[in-house]
Design a protein around this motif. Structure first.
Motif, PDB file in Angstrom:
ATOM      1  N   LEU A 179       0.104 -71.219 -20.438  1.00  0.00           N
ATOM      2  CA  LEU A 179      -1.211 -70.601 -20.252  1.00  0.00           C
ATOM      3  C   LEU A 179      -2.152 -71.579 -19.557  1.00  0.00           C
ATOM      4  O   LEU A 179      -2.851 -71.229 -18.628  1.00  0.00           O
ATOM      5  N   LEU A 180      -2.148 -72.831 -20.053  1.00  0.00           N
ATOM      6  CA  LEU A 180      -3.017 -73.849 -19.481  1.00  0.00           C
ATOM      7  C   LEU A 180      -2.687 -74.072 -18.018  1.00  0.00           C
ATOM      8  O   LEU A 180      -3.565 -74.163 -17.177  1.00  0.00           O
ATOM      9  N   ARG A 181      -1.409 -74.170 -17.739  1.00  0.00           N
ATOM     10  CA  ARG A 181      -1.005 -74.427 -16.374  1.00  0.00           C
ATOM     11  C   ARG A 181      -1.475 -73.293 -15.471  1.00  0.00           C
ATOM     12  O   ARG A 181      -1.936 -73.511 -14.368  1.00  0.00           O
ATOM     13  N   TYR A 235      -0.229 -62.134 -24.092  1.00  0.00           N
ATOM     14  CA  TYR A 235      -1.221 -62.212 -25.161  1.00  0.00           C
ATOM     15  C   TYR A 235      -0.593 -61.856 -26.506  1.00  0.00           C
ATOM     16  O   TYR A 235      -0.950 -62.397 -27.539  1.00  0.00           O
ATOM     17  N   LEU A 265       1.251 -64.847 -27.660  1.00  0.00           N
ATOM     18  CA  LEU A 265       0.298 -65.840 -28.154  1.00  0.00           C
ATOM     19  C   LEU A 265      -0.192 -65.458 -29.546  1.00  0.00           C
ATOM     20  O   LEU A 265      -0.207 -66.290 -30.464  1.00  0.00           O
ATOM     21  N   LEU A 288       1.423 -72.186 -24.866  1.00  0.00           N
ATOM     22  CA  LEU A 288       0.046 -72.558 -24.551  1.00  0.00           C
ATOM     23  C   LEU A 288       0.010 -73.402 -23.291  1.00  0.00           C
ATOM     24  O   LEU A 288      -0.881 -73.287 -22.465  1.00  0.00           O
ATOM     25  N   ASN A 289       1.024 -74.242 -23.156  1.00  0.00           N
ATOM     26  CA  ASN A 289       1.123 -75.091 -21.976  1.00  0.00           C
ATOM     27  C   ASN A 289       1.206 -74.234 -20.716  1.00  0.00           C
ATOM     28  O   ASN A 289       0.564 -74.499 -19.710  1.00  0.00           O
ATOM     29  N   LEU A 294       5.285 -72.218 -29.688  1.00  0.00           N
ATOM     30  CA  LEU A 294       3.890 -71.913 -29.390  1.00  0.00           C
ATOM     31  C   LEU A 294       3.305 -72.867 -28.353  1.00  0.00           C
ATOM     32  O   LEU A 294       2.648 -72.451 -27.404  1.00  0.00           O
ATOM     33  N   LEU A 295       3.572 -74.158 -28.552  1.00  0.00           N
ATOM     34  CA  LEU A 295       2.994 -75.141 -27.649  1.00  0.00           C
ATOM     35  C   LEU A 295       3.511 -74.946 -26.229  1.00  0.00           C
ATOM     36  O   LEU A 295       2.759 -75.063 -25.267  1.00  0.00           O
ATOM     37  N   GLN A 328      -4.032 -71.583 -15.929  1.00  0.00           N
ATOM     38  CA  GLN A 328      -5.483 -71.665 -15.807  1.00  0.00           C
ATOM     39  C   GLN A 328      -5.927 -72.692 -14.769  1.00  0.00           C
ATOM     40  O   GLN A 328      -6.927 -72.507 -14.112  1.00  0.00           O
ATOM     41  N   TYR A 329      -5.179 -73.811 -14.706  1.00  0.00           N
ATOM     42  CA  TYR A 329      -5.650 -74.893 -13.848  1.00  0.00           C
ATOM     43  C   TYR A 329      -4.772 -75.085 -12.630  1.00  0.00           C
ATOM     44  O   TYR A 329      -4.821 -76.120 -11.993  1.00  0.00           O
TER      45      TYR A 329
END
Lengths: 320, 280
Positions: free
Chosen positions: A314-316, A238, A241, A311-312, A307-308, A318-319
């Protein structure tokens, strides 16, 4: 990646698309995204391409007769000026100031944000009020906030800070914006961005498994030990981020500079975006201003790439 | 699950010392805002009195003065610019976010990242052509021009934020809306939109906040009072002669009040918008 789609709707959409057809990804969706996509292209991407184009010209609005294509000369001049002691385009100053403002603000905001988040992560009387007070600076119109700081807080004669310094007998009464211009800008920016960091870190803290905390407490850990041993390691992602998002926003900062120092004294508080404004809008030098704008974008892009990637991740997560 | 955890965390009480520390730090941080608001209700001579007067007879004189100096049109322009741009942002972002939550194509993630990347394009990188193009299209000094820019500014945040709300809708409901044509529109307005209602409101709030506070585009693209927004009214105070702090603070209070209140109302969702939906 295949999306499992239950129900009749699936039969209907997939019926038209043979297996392996990319349209299995919900074809109507493209038309739903298209308006937003086209809009973003027109208003952001095309102007940027035009900026690139302008940056290859010698073009001063005051002397339109001298407008000429000069290729990469604006960039060449900017880059060679980095080694020129007199910094003729104030380009080095703008880069240095951008770095100072961004790194300084992110660093102090993270530290303060961490303290704030830890403070309001526990229940105490008036906790919601304190949290609300702490996020307010982020909501205040930057232009109004900067004027408040410049006058009410930092004025050498009538400002609260210097009054406090005199009243406590320190014998100090600096003219903040003249003596400590960079520090003053960073103070204003930290005031605005620490709440942002607090919000992100607070969300991080609230995702910590409470059982781990309880186990630590059963073992007799103090609040400080718990913070160092459990909270901090968990917050790592975090904090990254927050740092990266914060830097992408803060590197674009112009409002506080505009309202307080106007880039001065000299070029001490001129950062890259403010410099673009000075060169292109106030100085009418479209070509050179565009080149500085492009450099600003490139530097931001470097931060963005990192950053991207994050975030990627983080997204991964998450899903997955 | 998350709620449960938070509920248990809430039962953890901070000690009295930490309570006092938290309150002191909160008050220090909040002080500049409080002081701006208070000073707006002072007379000009009380405004520069030291030690700062926290208790005094309030006056509305400064507010009257600021309004008589023509504050209202600026306020109205800000209101129009932020509300209209937000409305259009939602109209563009809701279908896009919905489609992206359904994954419209193999490269849907690239598309998502395209939108975020436009947010990270510094305004300084596009302001010069915007100025020139707007000049040629006669959009300089117009609210329409500002609105066009604010839509682009808030669109990526809205798409990311809304997509994260659509992601929380149960898959079955989302898929049920996948029938083509009129059925889909009906599903969307009657079933999906109410479900993401709170998210929609939070997204609108954030978009309004950013548009309301925006200064860089406004100062570059608007030079006349006709389309000038509140930040430009504030800017005029740096050129005004002498000390008019009370008036400045009255104007500041009116400038910040609408979005500070919105932000307080949306504070739980603030972090989601700011982190593009990555943190909930």
């Amino acid at each position: 990646m295949r999306i499992a789609v239950p129900g009749a709707a699936r039969e209907k959409t997939l019926a038209a698309a043979p297996a392996g057809d990319p349209r299995r990804y919900y074809p109507v969706g493209r038309w739903l995204v298209a308006p937003a996509f086209i809009y973003a292209i027109i208003v952001t991407q095309i102007p940027f391409l035009v900026t690139l184009y302008y940056s290859t010209f010698r073009w001063n609005l005051m002397r339109p007769d001298r407008k000429a294509y000069i290729g990469l000369e604006n960039y060449k001049n900017l880059i060679t000026s980095l080694w020129d002691a007199s910094d003729p385009y104030a380009f080095r100053a703008a880069i240095v100031n951008s770095l100072i403002f961004t790194i300084g603000t992110v660093l102090f905001s993270l530290i303060l944000g961490l303290i704030f988040a830890e403070l309001v992560n526990y229940e105490f009387p008036g906790r919601n009020i304190v949290r609300t007070m702490l996020i307010t600076p982020f909501l205040v119109m930057p232009v109004a906030g900067a004027l408040g700081w410049k006058n009410l807080m930092m004025d050498p004669d009538f400002g609260v800070i210097d009054w406090l310094l005199r009243a406590t007998g320190t014998g100090l009464s600096p003219v903040w914006l003249a003596h400590f211009p960079r520090q003053s800008i960073v103070i204003m920016l930290v005031w605005r961005w620490a709440p942002f960091m607090m919000l992100i870190l607070l969300a991080g803290m609230q995702s910590i498994d409470e059982e781990v905390r309880e186990a630590a407490r059963v073992d007799g850990a103090t609040r400080f030990q718990e913070f160092i041993g459990i909270t901090l390691p968990h917050l790592n992602r975090y904090m990254q981020l927050g740092a990266l998002l914060g830097s992408v926003y803060i590197v674009q900062e112009t409002d506080a500079i505009f309202m307080t120092t106007q880039g001065g004294p000299g070029t001490l508080t001129t950062n890259l975006p403010y410099h673009v404004y000075e060169v292109a809008v106030r100085g009418s030098n479209i070509g050179l201003g565009a080149a500085i704008g492009v450099v600003t974008v490139i530097l931001t892009f470097i931060a963005m790439t990192v950053l991207l990637r994050m975030l990627n991740t983080l997204l991964r997560g998450q899903y997955a | 699950m998350r709620k449960q955890r938070r509920g248990r965390a809430n039962r953890e009480r901070a000690s009295a010392v930490w309570t006092v520390v938290a309150w002191i730090i909160g008050l220090i941080f909040f002080f500049p805002v409080l002081y701006i608001v208070l000073t707006g209700f002072k007379s000009e001579s009380t405004a520069i009195t030291l030690p700062p007067k926290l208790i005094f007879t309030p006056t509305f004189e400064q507010y009257r003065e600021v309004i008589s100096r023509g504050f209202t049109p600026f306020f109205r322009n800000s209101l129009i610019a932020s509300l209209v741009s937000t409305l259009i942002v939602l109209i563009l972002a809701v279908p896009a976010a919905y489609a992206l939550a359904l994954r419209p194509m193999r490269k849907w993630k690239d598309l998502l990242f395209f939108f975020i990347s436009t947010k990270f394009l510094p305004p300084a990188g596009i302001i010069i052509p915007l100025y020139v193009i707007f000049r040629d299209l006669r959009l300089l000094n117009t609210l329409q021009g500002l609105i066009l820019v604010y839509i682009a500014m808030n669109l990526p945040i809205a798409i990311w934020m809304l997509r994260s709300f659509f992601d929380e809708v149960p898959r079955d409901v989302l898929d049920a809306a996948r029938v083509d044509g009129a059925g889909m529109f009906r599903e969307m307005t009657q079933i999906l939109l109410p479900m993401i209602g709170p998210g929609l409101v939070a997204t609108a709030f954030l978009s309004i906040i950013f548009a309301w506070n925006e200064f860089f585009f406004a100062v570059n693209l608007v030079a006349t009072n006709q389309a000038a927004t509140v930040p430009l009214f504030m800017q005029k105070f740096i050129t005004s002669e002498g000390l008019f702090w009370a008036k400045l603070c009255a104007a500041s209070t009116m400038a910040i009040a609408p979005v500070v209140l919105l932000g307080w109302a949306a504070q739980r969702q603030l972090v989601r918008g700011l982190s593009m939906g990555a943190v909930k």
